[in-house]
Design a protein around this motif. Sequence first.
Motif, PDB file in Angstrom:
ATOM      1  N   ARG A  44      40.714  22.805 -37.001  1.00  0.00           N
ATOM      2  CA  ARG A  44      39.928  23.075 -35.646  1.00  0.00           C
ATOM      3  C   ARG A  44      39.339  24.544 -36.197  1.00  0.00           C
ATOM      4  NH1 ARG A  44      40.914  26.440 -31.221  1.00  0.00           N
ATOM      5  NH2 ARG A  44      42.815  26.956 -32.148  1.00  0.00           N
ATOM      6  N   GLN A  48      35.578  26.401 -35.726  1.00  0.00           N
ATOM      7  CA  GLN A  48      35.310  27.357 -34.540  1.00  0.00           C
ATOM      8  C   GLN A  48      34.881  28.697 -35.148  1.00  0.00           C
ATOM      9  OE1 GLN A  48      38.275  27.465 -31.559  1.00  0.00           O
ATOM     10  NE2 GLN A  48      37.075  26.119 -30.462  1.00  0.00           N
ATOM     11  N   HIS A  49      35.299  29.098 -36.329  1.00  0.00           N
ATOM     12  CA  HIS A  49      34.919  30.064 -36.963  1.00  0.00           C
ATOM     13  C   HIS A  49      34.173  30.097 -38.242  1.00  0.00           C
ATOM     14  CE1 HIS A  49      37.647  32.027 -33.866  1.00  0.00           C
ATOM     15  NE2 HIS A  49      38.490  31.177 -34.238  1.00  0.00           N
ATOM     16  N   ILE A  50      33.103  29.587 -38.070  1.00  0.00           N
ATOM     17  CA  ILE A  50      32.362  29.123 -39.461  1.00  0.00           C
ATOM     18  C   ILE A  50      31.895  30.203 -40.383  1.00  0.00           C
ATOM     19  CG2 ILE A  50      31.565  27.107 -38.420  1.00  0.00           C
ATOM     20  CD1 ILE A  50      28.816  28.067 -38.124  1.00  0.00           C
ATOM     21  N   TYR A  51      31.970  31.765 -39.688  1.00  0.00           N
ATOM     22  CA  TYR A  51      31.602  32.666 -40.445  1.00  0.00           C
ATOM     23  C   TYR A  51      32.717  33.425 -40.971  1.00  0.00           C
ATOM     24  CZ  TYR A  51      26.900  31.419 -38.605  1.00  0.00           C
ATOM     25  OH  TYR A  51      25.688  30.596 -38.650  1.00  0.00           O
ATOM     26  N   PHE A  52      33.861  33.316 -40.457  1.00  0.00           N
ATOM     27  CA  PHE A  52      34.929  34.010 -41.126  1.00  0.00           C
ATOM     28  C   PHE A  52      36.252  33.388 -41.112  1.00  0.00           C
ATOM     29  CE2 PHE A  52      36.155  34.697 -36.697  1.00  0.00           C
ATOM     30  CZ  PHE A  52      37.414  34.950 -36.455  1.00  0.00           C
TER      31      PHE A  52
ATOM     32  N   TYR B 341      38.472  41.006 -33.616  1.00  0.00           N
ATOM     33  CA  TYR B 341      37.454  40.595 -34.485  1.00  0.00           C
ATOM     34  C   TYR B 341      36.225  40.423 -33.530  1.00  0.00           C
ATOM     35  CZ  TYR B 341      34.640  38.062 -37.400  1.00  0.00           C
ATOM     36  OH  TYR B 341      33.429  37.568 -38.282  1.00  0.00           O
ATOM     37  N   ARG B 375      28.049  35.558 -32.008  1.00  0.00           N
ATOM     38  CA  ARG B 375      28.141  34.466 -32.907  1.00  0.00           C
ATOM     39  C   ARG B 375      29.283  33.511 -32.542  1.00  0.00           C
ATOM     40  NH1 ARG B 375      28.270  36.355 -39.182  1.00  0.00           N
ATOM     41  NH2 ARG B 375      26.377  36.367 -39.079  1.00  0.00           N
ATOM     42  N   HIS B 376      30.316  33.931 -32.105  1.00  0.00           N
ATOM     43  CA  HIS B 376      31.530  32.839 -31.724  1.00  0.00           C
ATOM     44  C   HIS B 376      30.799  32.071 -30.397  1.00  0.00           C
ATOM     45  CE1 HIS B 376      35.264  31.115 -31.215  1.00  0.00           C
ATOM     46  NE2 HIS B 376      35.578  31.665 -30.186  1.00  0.00           N
ATOM     47  N   ASN B 379      28.360  29.376 -31.409  1.00  0.00           N
ATOM     48  CA  ASN B 379      28.643  28.320 -31.858  1.00  0.00           C
ATOM     49  C   ASN B 379      29.591  27.293 -31.071  1.00  0.00           C
ATOM     50  OD1 ASN B 379      28.206  29.066 -34.572  1.00  0.00           O
ATOM     51  ND2 ASN B 379      29.777  30.168 -34.997  1.00  0.00           N
ATOM     52  N   ASN B 380      30.099  27.918 -30.069  1.00  0.00           N
ATOM     53  CA  ASN B 380      31.160  27.150 -29.282  1.00  0.00           C
ATOM     54  C   ASN B 380      31.127  27.135 -27.531  1.00  0.00           C
ATOM     55  OD1 ASN B 380      33.237  26.666 -31.338  1.00  0.00           O
ATOM     56  ND2 ASN B 380      33.017  28.734 -31.445  1.00  0.00           N
TER      57      ASN B 380
END
Lengths: 213, 407
Positions: A44, A48-52, B341, B375-376, B379-380
């Motif tokens: 998962r 959900q964290h495609i850049y980090f 983060y 960004r998060h 994406n979601n």
Amino acid sequence: MDPFIFRTRINQIELLGKKAKNLKQLVENIKTVPSSSIYHHTHRFLEQHIYFSPEHPNDFSYWITTALGLKRLGEIIASVEIFQFKDIESLRNKFIKIIETYLKGTSSLRNCILGEEFSFMSSKMFILNTPFKAHNLEEFISCLRQITIHSFYFHMFEARMRLQKDENDFSRWFKDNGFKRLADQIAFLDPYTHTLEGLRKKIISLATKYTQR
Amino acid sequence: MKPIKEYIPVVGKQVIDELYLVADKVKNIKVQNINSTHSGGGVAEILSRMIPLMKDLGISVSWDSLEAGDKFFTITKKIHNALHGLEVSLTSKEYDYFLEINEKNQKKLSTDSDIVYVHDPQPIALIDKDKGQGKKWLWRCHVDFSKPQQDVWNFLKKFIQNYDASVFSAPAFARKLNCRQVLVSPSIDPLSDKNKRLDQREIDSVLEKYGIDKDKPIITQVSRFDYLKDPLGVIKSYRLVKKYIDCQLVLAGGGATDDPNTIEVLKEAENSAALDKDIFILHLPAQSHLEINALQRASTVILQKSLREGFGLTVCEALWKEKPVIASAVGGIPLQIAHKYSGILTYTTEGTAYWIKQLIQEPEYAKRLGAHGRRHVANNFLITRQIQDYLLLFLSLYNQSDIVDLG
């Protein structure tokens, strides 16, 4: 040369209604939940964290560390190299073995606080065709730049682990079409130690270099 | 309402193209949504934005509401509170009346839909699998369902288990049920008044309206005036910060003016804030979306110090505006924030104060948190993702296996 037909997949997340408040309950559920659940909890984070890459690359290690406070065990679970496993069942057995070994060596069973129970989920996968098709390496690179991250993920991860093919779809196509070195270079990458966007860039870069040879 | 293509600059062409691919597989399915009302409340707000976008994607989707009066809604408010874990007692007469209204509405249901999508507990008893053979039934729970009162839960459970699937907003709400349970996280609409881009002039005019100094750090919490949102704890955190940093606190939100709880909490917050001209308690009307947007965008740090939370979409709203957010690690908030983060998760008043100071003093770090947060969310947690989830949900009713090849 057969064209590479890019497909995509979208997941629906299902809630299994099974919860764990301590390690014993966690491992009992890990033994019985469907393989799509083990897959969900270990993959998962990638989308959900495609850049980090987050600190805990799977839900089990995150929960063991943060909800139970078992940092050492959490780190061991986090360090399981998913790339080394060919299928979900052997991955499931690895987690069971680690947790049961830990439980044998401890007499106390720590419960998480109310509301922080581990909730088991699973994912249902819907696969669709996309309009992208590549007849050669140049077209492949161009498509790879344009496809969604879900499509990229499907060919790189699902093909190998969930559809139980021996290798990712990209390596397979390269190999079938005589780009063996490129196929090997990509098959050698541990995709779990990259972010999805980082991995996409890496493959584009390797393929581009290959066309410039 | 904006057409779906207007979302391309926000979410990217790829996302919209993929949405069309899925929509193409759903276009022969007729979906009828039913909730309690067309106006007011979060569910109506979500449906009013999603239905036109789904239609624009070529989906045959309709939306109907219950016909019911105050007596019915007083009962359903009690049910709502009981689901939140409050001690509420419902009489058998009240249960009977609840069923009677559902039955009356059931007779008026259209018969030509393939899927009936029922939202929240008010219309839950509409389900009638004998009527309209082959019809699929979905039940969407929009409320915090983690600690429901047992007798109300038992009453609702009988109906839920008749549905083909139930849909929840957070994993914690899943229960042992003998029907499928699906997770669909809520979302924000990036083009709505609450979230769209504003120019500096618009932001400044709102600050000016309320006398807020734009040159002094602004700490903001946007939420209903409700004990569970801990406005008094927010004031305490602010006071701990104020000892070292000259800053302002904005507590902005609504809450029904006839709700005794709101009035009580608002009064307590006002009493606690008395004599401090740097605390702004703004009890805003429900439609103040542009003002909320401006206040969030003007803020230095945004808090969501809830004691309990269903999902906490205000966190997403703030992150979307690239703001550093400090929030309690409750409900759906940890799904939105990865600690240190894309925001900060805290557990105490003191911890919240500590992080407010850090983020005000370290604007570069704060900026990074906000950028990662946006960004998060992109994406979601945008509406396009929720529409896609709903389309998959419809398809899943006709495809049982774990892996479905739609071709």
